[in-house]
Motif scaffolding. Sequence first.
Motif, mmCIF file in Angstrom:
data_model
loop_
_atom_site.group_PDB
_atom_site.id
_atom_site.type_symbol
_atom_site.label_atom_id
_atom_site.label_comp_id
_atom_site.label_asym_id
_atom_site.label_seq_id
_atom_site.Cartn_x
_atom_site.Cartn_y
_atom_site.Cartn_z
ATOM 1 N N THR A 289 0.783 -1.113 -0.099
ATOM 2 C CA THR A 289 -0.041 -0.035 0.118
ATOM 3 C C THR A 289 0.996 1.098 0.116
ATOM 4 O OG1 THR A 289 -0.081 0.102 2.423
ATOM 5 C CG2 THR A 289 -1.663 -1.186 1.369
ATOM 6 N N ASN A 290 0.452 2.145 -0.495
ATOM 7 C CA ASN A 290 1.283 3.363 -0.605
ATOM 8 C C ASN A 290 -0.141 4.389 -0.336
ATOM 9 O OD1 ASN A 290 3.848 3.301 -1.303
ATOM 10 N ND2 ASN A 290 2.888 1.856 -2.795
ATOM 11 N N GLN A 291 0.361 5.669 0.417
ATOM 12 C CA GLN A 291 -0.612 6.827 0.710
ATOM 13 C C GLN A 291 -0.026 8.066 0.095
ATOM 14 O OE1 GLN A 291 -2.566 6.676 4.688
ATOM 15 N NE2 GLN A 291 -1.044 5.151 5.086
ATOM 16 N N ARG A 292 -0.809 8.772 -0.516
ATOM 17 C CA ARG A 292 -0.225 10.170 -0.715
ATOM 18 C C ARG A 292 -0.074 10.853 0.302
ATOM 19 N NH1 ARG A 292 -2.102 13.869 -5.920
ATOM 20 N NH2 ARG A 292 -0.307 15.256 -5.648
ATOM 21 N N ALA A 293 0.990 11.409 1.002
ATOM 22 C CA ALA A 293 0.931 12.323 1.960
ATOM 23 C C ALA A 293 0.841 13.712 1.639
ATOM 24 C CB ALA A 293 2.539 12.303 2.465
ATOM 25 N N ARG A 294 0.387 14.765 2.638
ATOM 26 C CA ARG A 294 0.011 16.057 2.329
ATOM 27 C C ARG A 294 1.354 16.822 2.304
ATOM 28 N NH1 ARG A 294 -3.982 16.021 7.274
ATOM 29 N NH2 ARG A 294 -6.091 14.930 6.475
ATOM 30 N N GLU A 295 2.437 16.189 2.889
ATOM 31 C CA GLU A 295 3.781 16.990 2.469
ATOM 32 C C GLU A 295 4.635 15.954 2.080
ATOM 33 O OE1 GLU A 295 4.187 20.020 4.173
ATOM 34 O OE2 GLU A 295 2.306 20.320 5.171
ATOM 35 N N ASP A 296 5.988 16.588 1.704
ATOM 36 C CA ASP A 296 6.919 15.952 0.902
ATOM 37 C C ASP A 296 7.607 15.241 2.479
ATOM 38 O OD1 ASP A 296 9.293 14.911 0.372
ATOM 39 O OD2 ASP A 296 9.827 16.532 -1.106
ATOM 40 N N LEU A 297 7.849 13.844 2.615
ATOM 41 C CA LEU A 297 8.130 13.242 3.770
ATOM 42 C C LEU A 297 9.616 13.346 4.127
ATOM 43 C CD1 LEU A 297 5.642 10.342 3.901
ATOM 44 C CD2 LEU A 297 5.354 12.744 4.963
ATOM 45 N N VAL A 298 10.357 13.923 3.051
ATOM 46 C CA VAL A 298 11.783 14.112 3.148
ATOM 47 C C VAL A 298 12.007 15.224 4.112
ATOM 48 C CG1 VAL A 298 13.888 14.464 2.113
ATOM 49 C CG2 VAL A 298 12.205 12.976 1.363
ATOM 50 N N ALA A 299 11.257 16.108 4.004
ATOM 51 C CA ALA A 299 11.302 17.444 4.997
ATOM 52 C C ALA A 299 11.424 17.018 6.393
ATOM 53 C CB ALA A 299 10.210 18.262 4.660
ATOM 54 N N VAL A 300 11.608 17.964 7.111
ATOM 55 C CA VAL A 300 11.518 17.709 8.757
ATOM 56 C C VAL A 300 10.778 18.808 9.243
ATOM 57 C CG1 VAL A 300 13.922 16.628 8.863
ATOM 58 C CG2 VAL A 300 13.923 18.903 9.286
ATOM 59 N N GLY A 301 10.482 18.503 10.433
ATOM 60 C CA GLY A 301 9.635 19.324 11.114
ATOM 61 C C GLY A 301 8.366 18.884 12.247
#
Length: 195
Positions: free
Chosen positions: A74-86
């Motif tokens: 399964t893959n979900q589309r994230a609201r954010e680029d998950l490479v970023a931090v915070g």
Amino acid sequence: MAEQHQRPSDTSSIIVPPRLVRNTQSANPDDDLECSLHYLPKPLLREFSHVFNNEYARFGSNSNNNLQLLAIPTNQRAREDLVAVGDHIEAEKDRLLNVFLTFGKCLCEQLRAQGYWADYIDPCSGLPMISLNCNKVYSEVDGMECLLNYKAYNAGFCKILTHPKWGSAVYPATIFAYAPVEVTKSLMASFPSAS
């Protein structure tokens, strides 16, 4: 002839191609998941054996010759680029984790209720959620590369999955089953397509 239960070839593991499904456990359209169904190809079968040992062999009827080891990536589309931090990225990862855990538990419970083995991987730890005494880690990124031919790149010590449409705004997680293909296909078809 029982061709529907045989692997089409050693180079193709896809039984049901990826499609976006509505998570029936949630009313939020952001909780949709891309799912597909696969036979376990040889490289993933080795990984599967390291992670689960022979946990699956205790399930299913010995007289049922239609049992197959299957993967449901399964893959979900994230609201954010998950490479970023915070903090907002961590909150998004938590949301995606909870969506998958709910979906994985639902699907596994339905297969297990029919007497088949199923388990899902905790994407945070890489460990099985149901099978006890399994302490080997499963790599979601390696699994998606193997099953779906999605690309990945290295960022420091982490491998980053890139989805062909969503880039690195993707959250991968996998469910495994030892069940007949037709039973698993039917169960997956019971989840409505997302629009």
